[in-house]
Design an enzyme around this catalytic site. Structure first.
Site, PDB file in Angstrom:
ATOM      1  N   THR A   9     -28.446  14.507 -39.888  1.00  0.00           N
ATOM      2  CA  THR A   9     -29.646  14.568 -39.046  1.00  0.00           C
ATOM      3  C   THR A   9     -29.398  15.289 -37.721  1.00  0.00           C
ATOM      4  O   THR A   9     -30.331  15.504 -36.952  1.00  0.00           O
ATOM      5  CB  THR A   9     -30.132  13.138 -38.719  1.00  0.00           C
ATOM      6  N   ARG A  98      -7.668  17.254 -35.126  1.00  0.00           N
ATOM      7  CA  ARG A  98      -7.323  18.682 -34.991  1.00  0.00           C
ATOM      8  C   ARG A  98      -5.851  18.949 -34.698  1.00  0.00           C
ATOM      9  O   ARG A  98      -5.294  19.927 -35.163  1.00  0.00           O
ATOM     10  CB  ARG A  98      -8.164  19.322 -33.882  1.00  0.00           C
ATOM     11  N   CYS A 127     -15.694  24.660 -30.835  1.00  0.00           N
ATOM     12  CA  CYS A 127     -16.583  25.836 -30.941  1.00  0.00           C
ATOM     13  C   CYS A 127     -16.119  27.021 -30.098  1.00  0.00           C
ATOM     14  O   CYS A 127     -16.094  28.170 -30.572  1.00  0.00           O
ATOM     15  CB  CYS A 127     -18.010  25.441 -30.582  1.00  0.00           C
ATOM     16  N   GLN A 153     -21.174  27.525 -21.586  1.00  0.00           N
ATOM     17  CA  GLN A 153     -21.465  26.822 -22.828  1.00  0.00           C
ATOM     18  C   GLN A 153     -22.886  26.238 -22.854  1.00  0.00           C
ATOM     19  O   GLN A 153     -23.336  25.581 -21.920  1.00  0.00           O
ATOM     20  CB  GLN A 153     -20.420  25.710 -23.049  1.00  0.00           C
ATOM     21  N   GLY A 157     -24.292  22.429 -27.445  1.00  0.00           N
ATOM     22  CA  GLY A 157     -22.916  22.032 -27.726  1.00  0.00           C
ATOM     23  C   GLY A 157     -22.733  20.531 -27.579  1.00  0.00           C
ATOM     24  O   GLY A 157     -21.792  19.959 -28.120  1.00  0.00           O
ATOM     25  N   LYS A 207      -8.551  21.599 -24.946  1.00  0.00           N
ATOM     26  CA  LYS A 207      -8.731  21.865 -26.386  1.00  0.00           C
ATOM     27  C   LYS A 207      -8.461  23.337 -26.689  1.00  0.00           C
ATOM     28  O   LYS A 207      -7.820  23.670 -27.676  1.00  0.00           O
ATOM     29  CB  LYS A 207     -10.174  21.555 -26.813  1.00  0.00           C
ATOM     30  N   HIS A 236     -22.615  30.076 -27.068  1.00  0.00           N
ATOM     31  CA  HIS A 236     -21.631  30.058 -25.990  1.00  0.00           C
ATOM     32  C   HIS A 236     -21.228  31.503 -25.665  1.00  0.00           C
ATOM     33  O   HIS A 236     -21.124  32.344 -26.568  1.00  0.00           O
ATOM     34  CB  HIS A 236     -20.356  29.304 -26.410  1.00  0.00           C
TER      35      HIS A 236
HETATM   36  N1  NAP Z   1     -23.307  20.942 -31.353  1.00  0.00           N
HETATM   37  C1  NAP Z   1     -22.328  21.840 -31.404  1.00  0.00           C
HETATM   38  O1  NAP Z   1     -22.496  22.997 -30.976  1.00  0.00           O
HETATM   39  C2  NAP Z   1     -20.999  21.480 -31.993  1.00  0.00           C
HETATM   40  C3  NAP Z   1     -20.043  22.485 -32.129  1.00  0.00           C
HETATM   41  C4  NAP Z   1     -18.789  22.178 -32.676  1.00  0.00           C
HETATM   42  C5  NAP Z   1     -18.521  20.890 -33.049  1.00  0.00           C
HETATM   43  N2  NAP Z   1     -19.458  19.917 -32.891  1.00  0.00           N
HETATM   44  C6  NAP Z   1     -19.108  18.568 -33.319  1.00  0.00           C
HETATM   45  O2  NAP Z   1     -19.926  18.229 -34.426  1.00  0.00           O
HETATM   46  C7  NAP Z   1     -20.206  16.836 -34.412  1.00  0.00           C
HETATM   47  C8  NAP Z   1     -21.719  16.640 -34.443  1.00  0.00           C
HETATM   48  O3  NAP Z   1     -22.288  17.256 -33.311  1.00  0.00           O
HETATM   49  P1  NAP Z   1     -23.852  17.470 -33.145  1.00  0.00           P
HETATM   50  O4  NAP Z   1     -23.978  18.402 -32.003  1.00  0.00           O
HETATM   51  O5  NAP Z   1     -24.501  17.809 -34.444  1.00  0.00           O
HETATM   52  O6  NAP Z   1     -24.333  16.008 -32.678  1.00  0.00           O
HETATM   53  P2  NAP Z   1     -25.780  15.337 -32.783  1.00  0.00           P
HETATM   54  O7  NAP Z   1     -26.854  16.347 -32.798  1.00  0.00           O
HETATM   55  O8  NAP Z   1     -25.795  14.310 -31.710  1.00  0.00           O
HETATM   56  O9  NAP Z   1     -25.744  14.621 -34.221  1.00  0.00           O
HETATM   57  C9  NAP Z   1     -24.862  13.555 -34.471  1.00  0.00           C
HETATM   58  C10 NAP Z   1     -24.939  13.157 -35.920  1.00  0.00           C
HETATM   59  O10 NAP Z   1     -23.976  12.127 -36.168  1.00  0.00           O
HETATM   60  C11 NAP Z   1     -24.644  11.031 -36.794  1.00  0.00           C
HETATM   61  N3  NAP Z   1     -24.001   9.781 -36.452  1.00  0.00           N
HETATM   62  C12 NAP Z   1     -23.870   9.212 -35.243  1.00  0.00           C
HETATM   63  N4  NAP Z   1     -23.248   8.008 -35.354  1.00  0.00           N
HETATM   64  C13 NAP Z   1     -23.005   7.836 -36.663  1.00  0.00           C
HETATM   65  C14 NAP Z   1     -22.408   6.788 -37.428  1.00  0.00           C
HETATM   66  N5  NAP Z   1     -21.927   5.677 -36.843  1.00  0.00           N
HETATM   67  N6  NAP Z   1     -22.334   6.937 -38.759  1.00  0.00           N
HETATM   68  C15 NAP Z   1     -22.839   8.036 -39.360  1.00  0.00           C
HETATM   69  N7  NAP Z   1     -23.405   9.055 -38.707  1.00  0.00           N
HETATM   70  C16 NAP Z   1     -23.497   8.948 -37.367  1.00  0.00           C
HETATM   71  C17 NAP Z   1     -26.051  11.095 -36.252  1.00  0.00           C
HETATM   72  O11 NAP Z   1     -26.896  10.350 -37.092  1.00  0.00           O
HETATM   73  P3  NAP Z   1     -28.218   9.630 -36.498  1.00  0.00           P
HETATM   74  O12 NAP Z   1     -29.254  10.701 -36.378  1.00  0.00           O
HETATM   75  O13 NAP Z   1     -28.526   8.633 -37.536  1.00  0.00           O
HETATM   76  O14 NAP Z   1     -27.835   9.056 -35.174  1.00  0.00           O
HETATM   77  C18 NAP Z   1     -26.295  12.601 -36.341  1.00  0.00           C
HETATM   78  O15 NAP Z   1     -26.565  12.990 -37.663  1.00  0.00           O
HETATM   79  C19 NAP Z   1     -19.518  16.285 -33.164  1.00  0.00           C
HETATM   80  O16 NAP Z   1     -18.221  15.807 -33.530  1.00  0.00           O
HETATM   81  C20 NAP Z   1     -19.373  17.499 -32.280  1.00  0.00           C
HETATM   82  O17 NAP Z   1     -18.306  17.400 -31.365  1.00  0.00           O
HETATM   83  C21 NAP Z   1     -20.687  20.193 -32.376  1.00  0.00           C
END
Ligand code: NAP
Length: 328
Positions: A9, A98, A127, A153, A157, A207, A236
């Site tokens: 989601t 990582r 990223c 950034q 992110g 990182k 970014h």
């Molecule tokens: N955004 C970026 O640009 C980016 C880039 C590189 C890496 N990342 C990494 O990718 C990951 C996700 O980032 P995001 O930006 O997509 O975050 P996000 O938009 O906040 O989405 C978080 C996701 O994790 C789920 N989640 C949270 N707690 C959970 C749990 N206890 N069990 C199962 N699912 C759970 C959420 O589900 P619900 O909707 O049900 O809460 C949602 O689907 C992070 O580790 C982040 O560091 C992100």
């Protein structure tokens, strides 16, 4: 071959879902997983409606070969090893594994040869690290000994909460400390992404150093700079200076030739037309521009990449596709 998306989601999970529509890994509809509070939500995939399952011990993983995790570090730490125990390979977007010995940290264009076969945890880098290395790989053979990289950034992110904060403040809403940012982001920027350590280096800056060293197998490489959060929704941008131990009047030409046609890179030669985040939102390649060498012992370049795509979802799907080819 069937996949699961854990964090389906979220900002990254939603892009993974879209990418699987055109991937061999999406021939069968993926299993969508998020927190239990999202159980029952529906998302469309190739015209079919898929229902999100909550992540708990009742989750049925039978038939799943590979899981793409984008649900934060604590979820990965708890659940990725359990998935592997059940025979599922995990490609993880968080920072949880990582730097672990034995966990490959992969940008396919840079070190795809370290992707293992069979069920294992494979880590997707940070990223900014991915975007930097996509531009650096074609010119790495020139032998820089030190990198100075400042990042600009985007708020996405920090996931959906980051996008919400920019939207809320931009439409006159109040700044909510820690949700998710420590400072206002509308009409502002701040050089503080994650806590600073005893040397004053933030988590995000650390990182980039640690991950570049691991991926490039260059334990003595110096990468320093300042990571800055800017009020941009997506993509970014990085200002990178590569410093060499000797002067070379031909280096600029060599770098230009190496970047032309590099895999996954668009090289913009016109200094008056630098890559910028707005138009590159949604692009798969990383864009490089403003290549210059005003001093003969260094090179400077400007790099922009969609951090939700190549910095996260796309790199993860590419790793998973390569992994699937290793298991036939
Ligand atoms: N955004 C970026 O640009 C980016 C880039 C590189 C890496 N990342 C990494 O990718 C990951 C996700 O980032 P995001 O930006 O997509 O975050 P996000 O938009 O906040 O989405 C978080 C996701 O994790 C789920 N989640 C949270 N707690 C959970 C749990 N206890 N069990 C199962 N699912 C759970 C959420 O589900 P619900 O909707 O049900 O809460 C949602 O689907 C992070 O580790 C982040 O560091 C992100």
């Amino acid at each position: 071959m069937r996949s699961a998306i854990v964090g389906a989601t979220g900002v990254v999970g939603q892009e993974m879902l879209a990418l699987l529509e055109n991937s061999p890994l999406g021939k069968e509809p993926p299993l969508l997983v998020a927190s239990p509070r999202s159980a029952g939500k529906q998302f469309s995939f190739r015209g079919e409606s898929l229902t999100v399952q909550g992540l708990d011990s009742n989750l049925d993983l039978s038939g799943i070969d590979v899981a793409l995790f984008a649900a934060g570090g604590s979820t990965s730490r708890e659940w990725a090893p359990r998935f592997v125990e059940q025979g599922v390979a995990v490609v993880d977007n968080s920072s949880a594994f990582r730097l672990d010995d034995g966990v490959p940290l992969v940008v396919p264009e840079v070190n795809g040869e370290v992707i293992p076969s069979g069920p294992a945890i494979i880590a997707n880098p940070n990223c900014s690290t991915i975007i930097l290395l996509m531009a650096l790989k074609p010119i790495w053979h020139l032998g820089p000994e030190r990198l100075v990289v400042d990042t600009y950034q985007a708020v996405s992110g920090a996931g959906i909460a980051g996008l919400d904060a920019l939207e809320r403040e931009s439409s006159g809403g109040e700044f909510l400390p820690g949700e998710p940012f420590p400072f206002p982001i509308h009409g502002n920027l701040f050089p503080a992404i994650g806590e600073a350590d005893g040397d004053g280096v933030t988590v995000e800056e650390r990182k980039m150093l640690d991950e570049c060293r691991k991926i490039l197998s260059a334990p003595d490489l110096v990468v320093q700079g300042t990571c800055v959060r800017v009020p941009v929704a997506r993509c970014h941008s990085l200002a990178a200076t590569l410093i060499f131990d000797h002067e070379d009047q031909e280096r600029l030409t060599k770098a230009r030739e190496a970047l032309q046609g590099a895999n996954g890179v668009i090289f913009e030669e016109d200094p008056g037309n630098p890559p910028t985040p707005g138009p590159l939102s949604g692009a798969h390649p990383v864009s490089v521009g403003r290549l210059r060498a005003p001093f003969a012992d260094s090179l400077q370049l400007w790099i922009v990449g969609d951090q939700v795509l190549k910095g996260a979802a796309l790199n993860t799907v590419q790793i998973a596709e390569s992994w699937s080819r290793t298991v036939g």
